[in-house]
Design a protein around this motif. Structure first.
Motif, PDB file in Angstrom:
ATOM      1  N   GLY A 249       0.829  -1.214   0.000  1.00 20.75           N
ATOM      2  CA  GLY A 249       0.000   0.000   0.000  1.00 20.75           C
ATOM      3  C   GLY A 249       0.853   1.248   0.000  1.00 20.75           C
ATOM      4  N   SER A 250       0.350   2.292   0.650  1.00 23.30           N
ATOM      5  CA  SER A 250       0.980   3.614   0.571  1.00 23.30           C
ATOM      6  C   SER A 250       2.381   3.652   1.189  1.00 23.30           C
ATOM      7  CB  SER A 250       0.090   4.656   1.256  1.00 23.30           C
ATOM      8  OG  SER A 250      -0.081   4.311   2.633  1.00 23.30           O
ATOM      9  N   LEU A 251       2.652   2.832   2.228  1.00 23.73           N
ATOM     10  CA  LEU A 251       3.979   2.845   2.860  1.00 23.73           C
ATOM     11  C   LEU A 251       5.070   2.538   1.833  1.00 23.73           C
ATOM     12  CD1 LEU A 251       3.520   1.034   6.326  1.00 23.73           C
ATOM     13  CD2 LEU A 251       4.215   3.408   5.959  1.00 23.73           C
ATOM     14  N   LEU A 252       4.846   1.478   1.066  1.00 22.18           N
ATOM     15  CA  LEU A 252       5.836   1.065   0.068  1.00 22.18           C
ATOM     16  C   LEU A 252       5.931   2.104  -1.052  1.00 22.18           C
ATOM     17  CD1 LEU A 252       7.871  -1.085  -0.661  1.00 22.18           C
ATOM     18  CD2 LEU A 252       6.067  -2.414  -1.743  1.00 22.18           C
ATOM     19  N   GLU A 253       4.773   2.670  -1.441  1.00 26.06           N
ATOM     20  CA  GLU A 253       4.772   3.693  -2.500  1.00 26.06           C
ATOM     21  C   GLU A 253       5.581   4.917  -2.061  1.00 26.06           C
ATOM     22  OE1 GLU A 253       0.663   4.474  -3.285  1.00 26.06           O
ATOM     23  OE2 GLU A 253       0.294   2.439  -4.042  1.00 26.06           O
ATOM     24  N   ARG A 254       5.377   5.351  -0.808  1.00 24.71           N
ATOM     25  CA  ARG A 254       6.098   6.522  -0.294  1.00 24.71           C
ATOM     26  C   ARG A 254       7.607   6.245  -0.209  1.00 24.71           C
ATOM     27  NH1 ARG A 254       3.027   7.035   5.069  1.00 24.71           N
ATOM     28  NH2 ARG A 254       4.739   8.425   5.681  1.00 24.71           N
ATOM     29  N   PHE A 255       7.941   5.016   0.182  1.00 26.03           N
ATOM     30  CA  PHE A 255       9.358   4.624   0.288  1.00 26.03           C
ATOM     31  C   PHE A 255      10.019   4.655  -1.090  1.00 26.03           C
ATOM     32  CE2 PHE A 255      12.593   1.193   0.176  1.00 26.03           C
ATOM     33  CZ  PHE A 255      13.468   1.681   1.137  1.00 26.03           C
ATOM     34  N   ASP A 256       9.361   3.998  -2.066  1.00 22.77           N
ATOM     35  CA  ASP A 256       9.933   3.936  -3.418  1.00 22.77           C
ATOM     36  C   ASP A 256      10.076   5.331  -4.032  1.00 22.77           C
ATOM     37  OD1 ASP A 256      10.253   1.219  -3.308  1.00 22.77           O
ATOM     38  OD2 ASP A 256       8.450   0.736  -4.468  1.00 22.77           O
ATOM     39  N   ALA A 257       9.147   6.234  -3.674  1.00 31.12           N
ATOM     40  CA  ALA A 257       9.153   7.580  -4.262  1.00 31.12           C
ATOM     41  C   ALA A 257      10.392   8.379  -3.855  1.00 31.12           C
ATOM     42  CB  ALA A 257       7.887   8.331  -3.856  1.00 31.12           C
ATOM     43  N   ALA A 332      17.138   2.571   9.203  1.00 28.22           N
ATOM     44  CA  ALA A 332      16.663   3.907   9.600  1.00 28.22           C
ATOM     45  C   ALA A 332      17.042   4.944   8.540  1.00 28.22           C
ATOM     46  CB  ALA A 332      17.252   4.286  10.955  1.00 28.22           C
ATOM     47  N   LYS A 333      18.262   4.789   7.994  1.00 30.57           N
ATOM     48  CA  LYS A 333      18.724   5.731   6.965  1.00 30.57           C
ATOM     49  C   LYS A 333      17.888   5.593   5.692  1.00 30.57           C
ATOM     50  CE  LYS A 333      22.971   7.021   4.490  1.00 30.57           C
ATOM     51  NZ  LYS A 333      24.369   6.627   4.224  1.00 30.57           N
ATOM     52  N   MET A 334      17.613   4.335   5.294  1.00 30.77           N
ATOM     53  CA  MET A 334      16.823   4.111   4.076  1.00 30.77           C
ATOM     54  C   MET A 334      15.384   4.606   4.244  1.00 30.77           C
ATOM     55  SD  MET A 334      17.961   0.544   2.218  1.00 30.77           S
ATOM     56  CE  MET A 334      18.305  -0.559   3.558  1.00 30.77           C
ATOM     57  N   LEU A 335      14.833   4.448   5.456  1.00 36.29           N
ATOM     58  CA  LEU A 335      13.448   4.895   5.698  1.00 36.29           C
ATOM     59  C   LEU A 335      13.352   6.415   5.673  1.00 36.29           C
ATOM     60  CD1 LEU A 335      12.333   2.462   8.555  1.00 36.29           C
ATOM     61  CD2 LEU A 335      11.542   2.449   6.185  1.00 36.29           C
TER      62      LEU A 335
END
Length: 714
Positions: A249-257, A332-335
């Motif tokens: 859902g949106s969590l993965l979309e926001r991360f990839d963005a 933490a850095k990637m997030l």
């Protein structure tokens, strides 16, 4: 009375011998005993090359008595019988104290089988008080047949010789009844296999070498089919469990963005397969293998975000405190500042201060932290999860199956993702991880400068040792950092992190260079006078280890002298040089892992494999194989052929998978593949094996309850 394969050894051979076999080989039944196959066959006419016997090992050889004599001992009372046996090229001595009667048996010209521990005496090889069995002189009635009859040589111990095992097996075979055939009749015929009872008889009492070959072929096929059937049954067990669907859902979309780089093609394809697994009806059970630095952690993090979307938690278990702490920082850095506060990634290790650990455990138990990273502390009873949806195991080979099961048991049928940077040959994956789905990441992220590897062969070019340290100082002068890896912490005390790698071929000494000795040498080395040198090893407190790794990652240390504690996961893009001392003491895959610590950023990597191993020895061959290629998958195959799968699989793969009897995963790749296909066909048509009772019973016997539990825990 006839024996069956389930007859207890107490009944078949008496409690005394059964007790010795149970202690030496964990044998309990007739089936266990007849499944103890000869490791090779000798012939009455064969003489073993004495020159090649390994000192300090228990061996069994065929030899001829050359001379025998008795002399009085000078230092103490009594006599010494000295016998010389030979093979035409070399000789060794046998010694017996106060046993003059041996001269009547060990007459020159007699041949026999001799067993003992190889020792050194006055510069020559020796057996002290060996066991032996002489060939019968009357056997020349049919001399040609007698000379060519194979003599089975069994895996033996000091308490139980090969021929004692042989006689015990022969006594049991004389009373062994019918043995049900686990191979389906059509399959057996198609692959030229003989009936099970005939194969057992022929493997232990062959009349010709070709008869033994046919028996071993049949028994190998049986073993392959039993193990593949057990693995596929385990996969079916997992697929009968119901898993919570975890759609992205949106969590993965926001991360990839906000990801600052694009995924590699393999990261995308493996990620897509995992995403599909997470919405499936049954728990994911997937192994992801990829080179050091290929981006497996990123793939795992994207899976964690998919699980977090539905309120689930993910637990990543790492083999060391250093690696767990680094994983947390990396995640933490990637997030980034947008997602990290929302997911609250939490570290939980045994070495944390009590108050800090309590707070972390509360965040995990309450479900506030949806990403948890830790070591074995995650397995403790006091660690509970609100909703554990995904277990990620980093570096699979470092965890026993029981430990993985303890973590999985903290959730309700959680998904499981196993990561390994040790490339696994296809046949090993099929044999060892046959119940897991295997995915591979081969493509590396763009922008890597790559690694050059050189062997520094000190046996041929001793002056190169000095050049190695000059080269390290030159790298630091360019603003880069250096790793130096040793096989021990303190070579004088032989303190070792983990198990000491095998020594140089032909040497019994321990390592010459430990972390302590290298640090002392560099402290007085003129080229290192102004360099910042630090040490790191497993005996240090975890806070100290973590603080050193942080300082090294921050560029505050120029040269880090360490044991293999830095083997996995340490990520310092500015580290350009990896110096591995006594490289011959490490395995191929371990050298490849260590090398992967450099060349991770835009700085070109240099790996120097320093060895004193002589040219053309197995130890030197191992080191040169690593220098010859950067392809970990190619090296994994080399590793298998050089060392055999016993070492490659390791003890952590307990249970049925690693207790291979006749199967060899490199040599028998085709047999394993054929058996896999047959097991799939049988179970698809008959999931409970109701129409194949002999196969079902054989699987139950071969894969004991403990082993099946081990399979289930993977």
């Amino acid at each position: 009375m006839q024996f069956g394969v389930d007859t207890s050894l107490d009944t078949a051979i008496g409690a005394k011998t059964a007790g010795v076999l149970a202690k030496a080989f964990d044998m309990r039944t007739v089936g266990d005993l007849i499944g103890h196959y000869p490791r090779r066959y000798a012939s009455h006419g064969e003489l073993t090359p004495i020159r090649s016997l390994p000192i300090g090992e228990q061996v069994t050889i065929v030899a001829e008595v050359r001379k025998a004599s008795e002399r009085q001992m000078q230092a103490r009372r009594g006599s010494l019988v000295e016998v010389v046996i030979g093979d035409g090229n070399g000789e060794m001595s046998l010694t017996f104290f106060n046993q003059k009667w041996r001269l009547g048996e060990l007459r020159p010209g007699r041949r026999g089988i001799f067993a003992g521990k190889v020792g050194l005496y006055k510069g020559g090889l020796q057996f002290a008080h060996p066991e032996y069995e002489l060939f019968d002189d009357e056997a020349s009635v049919d001399a040609a047949r007698w000379a060519n009859t194979p003599i089975p040589i069994y895996p033996a111990t000091a308490a139980l010789t090969s021929w004692q095992i042989r006689k015990t097996i022969e006594a049991v075979l004389d009373k062994l009844g019918p043995v049900p055939d686990p191979l389906p009749a059509e399959f057996a015929a198609a692959h030229k296999c003989i009936p099970a009872r005939d194969a057992i008889e022929a493997v232990h009492r062959p009349e010709t070498v070709s008869q033994a070959h046919v028996a071993r072929h049949t028994l190998r096929m049986q073993e392959a089919l039993l193990l593949q059937t057990a693995l596929l049954q385990q996969r079916a067990e997992v697929r009968r469990l119901h898993a919570v669907s975890r759609p992205a859902g949106s969590l993965l979309e926001r991360f990839d963005a906000v990801l600052p780089y694009t995924l590699t093609p393999d990261q995308e394809s493996v990620g897509a397969v995992i995403a599909q697994d997470l919405v499936g009806e049954w728990p994911m059970n997937r192994l992801v293998q990829g080179e050091v630095g290929s981006g497996k952690t990123l793939v795992a993090l994207r899976a964690m975000l998919q699980v977090a979307q539905t309120g689930g938690q993910s637990a990543l278990i790492a083999p060391t405190e250093v690696l767990a702490a680094q994983h947390l920082r990396s995640i933490a850095k990637m997030l980034g500042p947008q997602l990290a506060p929302e997911l609250i990634p939490t570290l939980l290790t045994g070495q944390m201060p009590a108050a800090e650990r309590r707070k972390a455990a509360l965040r995990v138990a309450a479900g506030q932290s949806r990403i948890v990273v830790g070591t074995h502390a995650l397995l403790s009873e006091s660690t509970t999860f609100a909703e554990l949806g995904l277990v990620v195991v980093d570096e699979q080979h470092r965890f026993g199956v029981e430990q993985r099961e303890m973590l999985r048991a903290k959730g309700t049928a959680p998904h499981a993702l196993v990561l390994t940077a040790t490339p696994i040959p296809r046949t090993v994956a099929m044999t060892v991880f046959g119940d897991l789905d295997v995915s591979t990441i081969r493509t590396m992220p763009a922008g890597r400068a790559g690694i050059t590897t050189h062997v520094a062969p000190l046996a041929d070019k001793p002056s190169w040792f000095g050049r190695v340290w000059e080269r390290a100082a030159e790298e630091v002068a360019q603003g880069r950092q250096v790793f130096v890896v040793c096989a021990a912490i303190d070579a004088q005390k032989e303190l070792v992190d983990g198990e000491l790698p095998p020594p140089v071929e032909g040497e019994a000494t321990g390592p010459r260079w430990g972390v302590v000795q290298v640090a002392e040498m560099l402290a007085v080395h003129p080229s290192f006078a102004d360099l910042r040198v630090a040490v790191l090893h497993g005996k240090m407190h975890s806070e100290e280890k973590d603080s050193i790794m942080r300082a090294y990652a921050a560029g505050e240390i120029d040269v880090l002298v360490a044991t293999t504690v830095i083997e996995v996961g340490v990520d310092v893009p500015n580290a350009s040089t990896m110096i591995i001392l006594e490289a011959d003491r490490f395995g191929v895959s371990q050298l490849h892992q260590l090398r992967g610590r450099v060349g991770r950023g835009s700085v070109p990597g240099l790996c120097l494999l320093v060895t004193e191993a002589e040219d053309a020895t197995p130890a030197r061959t191992r080191v040169e194989a690593v220098a010859a290629t950067l392809d970990g998958f190619e090296l994994a195959e080399v590793d298998l052929e050089l060392r055999g799968e016993g070492d490659v699989l390791g003890d952590a793969q307990s249970g049925a998978r690693s207790s291979l009897k006749l199967l060899r995963v490199v040599k028998d790749a085709d047999t394993i593949a054929v058996a896999r296909a047959e097991a799939e066909r049988l179970l698809e048509a008959d999931p409970t094996l109701a129409t194949h009772p002999a196969l079902a019973d054989a699987v139950a016997r071969r894969v004991t309850q403990a082993e099946r539990a081990a399979l289930g825990k993977s």
